[in-house]
Design a protein around this motif. Sequence first.
Motif, mmCIF file in Angstrom:
data_model
loop_
_atom_site.group_PDB
_atom_site.id
_atom_site.type_symbol
_atom_site.label_atom_id
_atom_site.label_comp_id
_atom_site.label_asym_id
_atom_site.label_seq_id
_atom_site.Cartn_x
_atom_site.Cartn_y
_atom_site.Cartn_z
ATOM 1 N N ASN A 149 0.833 -1.206 0.000
ATOM 2 C CA ASN A 149 0.000 0.000 0.000
ATOM 3 C C ASN A 149 0.865 1.252 0.000
ATOM 4 O O ASN A 149 0.515 2.250 -0.605
ATOM 5 N N LEU A 150 2.005 1.186 0.694
ATOM 6 C CA LEU A 150 2.915 2.332 0.774
ATOM 7 C C LEU A 150 3.824 2.431 -0.453
ATOM 8 O O LEU A 150 4.165 3.523 -0.898
ATOM 9 N N ASP A 151 4.230 1.278 -0.966
ATOM 10 C CA ASP A 151 5.185 1.213 -2.078
ATOM 11 C C ASP A 151 4.781 0.053 -2.998
ATOM 12 O O ASP A 151 5.298 -1.059 -2.864
ATOM 13 N N PRO A 152 3.842 0.305 -3.925
ATOM 14 C CA PRO A 152 3.302 -0.772 -4.765
ATOM 15 C C PRO A 152 4.342 -1.526 -5.602
ATOM 16 O O PRO A 152 4.088 -2.643 -6.025
ATOM 17 N N GLN A 153 5.498 -0.938 -5.809
ATOM 18 C CA GLN A 153 6.529 -1.586 -6.626
ATOM 19 C C GLN A 153 7.564 -2.349 -5.800
ATOM 20 O O GLN A 153 8.537 -2.859 -6.349
ATOM 21 N N ASN A 154 7.378 -2.441 -4.499
ATOM 22 C CA ASN A 154 8.362 -3.074 -3.627
ATOM 23 C C ASN A 154 8.482 -4.568 -3.976
ATOM 24 O O ASN A 154 7.568 -5.353 -3.726
ATOM 25 N N ALA A 155 9.623 -4.925 -4.541
ATOM 26 C CA ALA A 155 9.832 -6.284 -5.044
ATOM 27 C C ALA A 155 9.823 -7.323 -3.930
ATOM 28 O O ALA A 155 9.284 -8.422 -4.096
ATOM 29 N N ILE A 156 10.418 -6.995 -2.794
ATOM 30 C CA ILE A 156 10.474 -7.948 -1.677
ATOM 31 C C ILE A 156 9.062 -8.259 -1.198
ATOM 32 O O ILE A 156 8.673 -9.417 -1.050
ATOM 33 N N ALA A 157 8.282 -7.217 -0.954
ATOM 34 C CA ALA A 157 6.914 -7.412 -0.448
ATOM 35 C C ALA A 157 6.053 -8.152 -1.462
ATOM 36 O O ALA A 157 5.247 -9.011 -1.084
ATOM 37 N N LYS A 158 6.220 -7.841 -2.739
ATOM 38 C CA LYS A 158 5.449 -8.549 -3.777
ATOM 39 C C LYS A 158 5.734 -10.051 -3.717
ATOM 40 O O LYS A 158 4.823 -10.868 -3.705
ATOM 41 N N ARG A 159 7.008 -10.383 -3.708
ATOM 42 C CA ARG A 159 7.423 -11.792 -3.715
ATOM 43 C C ARG A 159 6.979 -12.521 -2.446
ATOM 44 O O ARG A 159 6.418 -13.612 -2.497
ATOM 45 N N ARG A 160 7.214 -11.888 -1.284
ATOM 46 C CA ARG A 160 6.880 -12.544 -0.018
ATOM 47 C C ARG A 160 5.366 -12.631 0.192
ATOM 48 O O ARG A 160 4.861 -13.624 0.713
ATOM 49 N N ALA A 161 4.621 -11.608 -0.213
ATOM 50 C CA ALA A 161 3.166 -11.636 -0.065
ATOM 51 C C ALA A 161 2.580 -12.753 -0.924
ATOM 52 O O ALA A 161 1.694 -13.491 -0.472
ATOM 53 N N GLU A 162 3.074 -12.894 -2.137
ATOM 54 C CA GLU A 162 2.578 -13.967 -3.018
ATOM 55 C C GLU A 162 2.865 -15.339 -2.409
ATOM 56 O O GLU A 162 2.017 -16.229 -2.411
ATOM 57 N N SER A 163 4.045 -15.496 -1.861
ATOM 58 C CA SER A 163 4.407 -16.759 -1.215
ATOM 59 C C SER A 163 3.479 -17.055 -0.033
ATOM 60 O O SER A 163 3.013 -18.190 0.132
ATOM 61 N N LEU A 164 3.199 -16.044 0.770
ATOM 62 C CA LEU A 164 2.339 -16.257 1.935
ATOM 63 C C LEU A 164 0.885 -16.503 1.519
ATOM 64 O O LEU A 164 0.189 -17.297 2.157
#
Length: 174
Positions: A149-164
Amino acid sequence: MVASASLLYLAALAGILGVVGFFVLRGVLRLWAQEKVIRELQPRLSKGKGSPQEHYELGSVYLQKGLYEQAIVQLKKALEVAGENIPPVCNALGFAYFSQGQYDLAIRYYKDAVAADPAYVTAWNNLGHAYEKKNLYGPGLEAYETVLNLDPQNAIAKRRAESLRKRLQPSSRG
């Protein structure tokens, strides 16, 4: 022909040695800078109060060197002297505890960091990671979604959120 091959070999060798030398020199300069901070701050801080910034700086150097217990002492002193939660200091404390496998304490300090600065993306990512290590996938996903929500392009959060999300999906096996 043999002379040009030898010259090419020597040039390649010199290039490789130059690159290796650059990285060695960079490492030595980084180490020297860390040791300089320790030499200057450690004696002064052991005698007096010091500023939160000075304690944070010394604690950060200890973190970089993997001296987590010493880092924790300095980072806690920074918070004590400041009399308030300073987000980067809380995040650094979380990292020190995380690095020692003390995930509950890491979570506590990451939460303090984001409470003091709700837009602190790094601390939110770190909080998500600590939750993952505790197998708390729901709270971990929430932390990563806050990052996105704060940084839509954050690669780490994208990858980890998808995994979770995949881990939290009910099994399709019957």
